[in-house]
Scaffold this active site. Structure first.
Site, PDB file in Angstrom:
ATOM      1  N   SER A 128       0.842  -1.184   0.000  1.00  0.00           N
ATOM      2  CA  SER A 128       0.000   0.000   0.000  1.00  0.00           C
ATOM      3  C   SER A 128       0.887   1.247   0.000  1.00  0.00           C
ATOM      4  CB  SER A 128      -0.959  -0.053   1.194  1.00  0.00           C
ATOM      5  OG  SER A 128      -2.030   0.805   1.016  1.00  0.00           O
ATOM      6  N   ASP A 175      -8.527  -5.765  -5.702  1.00  0.00           N
ATOM      7  CA  ASP A 175      -8.191  -4.683  -4.777  1.00  0.00           C
ATOM      8  C   ASP A 175      -8.582  -3.350  -5.424  1.00  0.00           C
ATOM      9  OD1 ASP A 175      -7.066  -2.842  -3.063  1.00  0.00           O
ATOM     10  OD2 ASP A 175      -4.992  -3.351  -3.562  1.00  0.00           O
ATOM     11  N   HIS A 184      -5.822  -6.738  -1.108  1.00  0.00           N
ATOM     12  CA  HIS A 184      -4.790  -5.731  -0.870  1.00  0.00           C
ATOM     13  C   HIS A 184      -3.526  -6.370  -0.288  1.00  0.00           C
ATOM     14  CE1 HIS A 184      -3.841  -1.536  -0.860  1.00  0.00           C
ATOM     15  NE2 HIS A 184      -3.698  -1.433   0.450  1.00  0.00           N
TER      16      HIS A 184
END
Length: 483
Positions: free
Chosen positions: A168, A420, A445
């Site tokens: 991320s 995601d 994710h």
């Protein structure tokens, strides 16, 4: 995790990636905590000035040298996200699993202004003058300072090879770390890193999110969500209707007006839907909240037929409880936040108001499952100024790091799960042969950075093999140059 929260003015689910958020309680598939030493290093408050350069603060980092007894093995270096670094150390099992194979040291560096790395202590968030030192550039310089300390190089001795990891926002940092400090970092695994989110369609996140809820079980699921906004709004418009909603959802706070529903509760629901998609892992987990395997499927199982009115509200409450009360221990619904306290939401809000400008919007009308909400650039900027006394610099991240154009980058693997919502801002293709793209069709994710699980999908296993092969190649190349 980009962790998931990314914009004020849209739902908070669009701020924190980020990895996001992007993030993290200890996953239930981890049988025991990973162990490490907690250390601190004094780093400059401002790396880019020669005035008051003696002002420092203590950056926290975690170290495990168990698998590298002779001190000559590579360093696997996690570039900390917008949250407490210990949570990321416990939720990045892939690094721990490959460390013995590589005879590597593990280092997890905490991002300034998050966790316990607070440059001004409890006053770190009290003033824009303090928060002005919160940026990705300063954080990367902190990481470089740490590597210079624990892995020094000079004319007679070259340091050990370093591989950066992150998911991320942490994935963005891992990629940028390799780009900005290639002499310190031999390669990077950047998972679910939306480095192109700055320059993409503002509706892409919600479009992908809607498709996840449409295919997870049945299209009626996203259609019910789309209808629910008007139903909730209508009920909130009268005192009797508001009482029905309070009785159904059992809110913790005092819900007294329609704005509490169409504002706070709507934002909470949008966060929950984004979070469910991000943690839609094929096993029970507690990453953002305790949830069952494939939580989107479980959620949509409660909304598998067309519902209206009060029945829709009841079904929606049952579905939301998959995220809010899966353990059955929660007595009321706290709609003030869909995130754990360790997620650093205030810091990420500031970053989204400065360098992490990522417009988010929804189109409704069948294009996504949310009410129509166009991006309002002026309102977002004004909200940022009202809250923090700053305004976004729209193109600064692309200017500093690049977005669509990565011709100068090398030794980076960008991986994205196509289930995601953040994949819309990820690197899904490239003409640069020096970087690799890995797509995980059924992946959520940064699932590829998590610990191995018997229920992992085949594409996740393949992604991890690609990661390991590239890491081994980068280490071999580094040592060959040093020979």
């Amino acid at each position: 995790m980009i962790s998931n929260i990314y914009t004020m003015g849209a739902s908070k689910a669009h701020f924190l990636l980020l990895g996001i958020l992007v993030t993290c309680m200890i996953a239930t598939q981890i049988s025991a905590k990973y162990e490490y030493q907690v250390k601190y290093l004094d780093v400059p408050l401002d790396h880019f000035t020669y005035v008051n350069e003696t002002v420092t603060f203590k950056m926290r980092y975690l170290v495990n040298d168990t698998y590298n007894p002779d001190g000559k093995g590579p360093i696997l270096f996690y570039t900390g996200n917008e949250g407490d670094i210990e949570n990321f150390a416990q939720n990045t099992g892939f690094m721990w699993e490959i460390a013995p194979k590589l005879k590597a040291s593990l280092v997890f560096a905490e991002h300034r202004f998050y966790g316990k790395t607070l440059p001004f202590g409890n006053a770190s968030y009290e003033s824009p003058k303090h928060l002005g030192y919160l940026s990705s550039e300063q954080a990367l310089a902190d990481f470089a300072e740490l590597l210079a300390e624990i892995n020094p190089s000079n004319r007679s001795t070259r340091g050990r090879p370093v591989i950066a990891f992150g998911g991320s926002y942490g994935g963005m940092l891992a990629a940028w770390f390799r780009m900005k400090y290639p002499h310190l970092v031999s390669g990077a695994i950047a998972s679910s890193a939306p480095i192109r989110q700055f320059d993409t369609d503002c509706g892409i996140f919600n479009q992908i999110l809607t498709s996840v809820f449409s295919v997870a079980y049945t299209k009626e699921c996203s259609q019910n969500i789309a209808r629910s906004w008007d139903v909730l709004k209508n009920y909130s418009s009268t005192a009797d209707g508001l009482k029905v909603l309070k009785d159904k959802f059992k809110f913790c706070g005092n819900i007294t007006k329609a704005d509490d529903i169409t504002g706070t509760f709507f934002d909470y629901l949008a966060d929950v839907y984004g979070n469910l998609a991000m943690i839609n892992y094929p096993y029970n987990s507690s990453f953002l909240a305790p949830v069952p395997a494939y939580p989107v499927r479980e959620f949509c199982g409660r909304l598998a037929q067309n519902f209206t009115g009060l029945e829709l509200i009841g079904r929606l409450q049952e579905a939301v409880s998959i995220y809010s009360n899966y353990t059955g221990q929660t007595k009321c619904l706290n709609i003030d936040s869909a995130y754990d306290d360790n997620m650093g939401t205030s810091g990420w809000e500031f970053q989204s108001c400065t360098e992490m400008w990522m417009p988010m919007c929804s189109e409704g009308s069948g294009k996504d499952m949310f009410p129509k909400k166009p991006w309002d650039d002026k309102k977002f900027s004004d909200d940022c100024f009202k809250k923090f006394g700053v305004r976004p610099k729209k193109n600064v991240a692309m200017t500093i790091y690049g977005g669509q154009y990565l011709e100068g980058a090398s030794n980076i693997v960008f991986s994205n799960g196509l289930m995601d919502p953040w994949s819309g801002g990820g690197v899904l293709r490239t003409s640069n042969n020096n970087i690799k793209v890995v797509l995980i069709p059924e992946g959520a994710h940064h699932v590829d950075l998590r610990a191995e699980d018997p229920n992992d999908n085949g594409s996740v296993l393949v992604a991890r093999q690609v990661h390991l092969q590239n890491i081994q190649m980068w280490i071999k190349q580094y040592r060959k140059r040093m020979a």
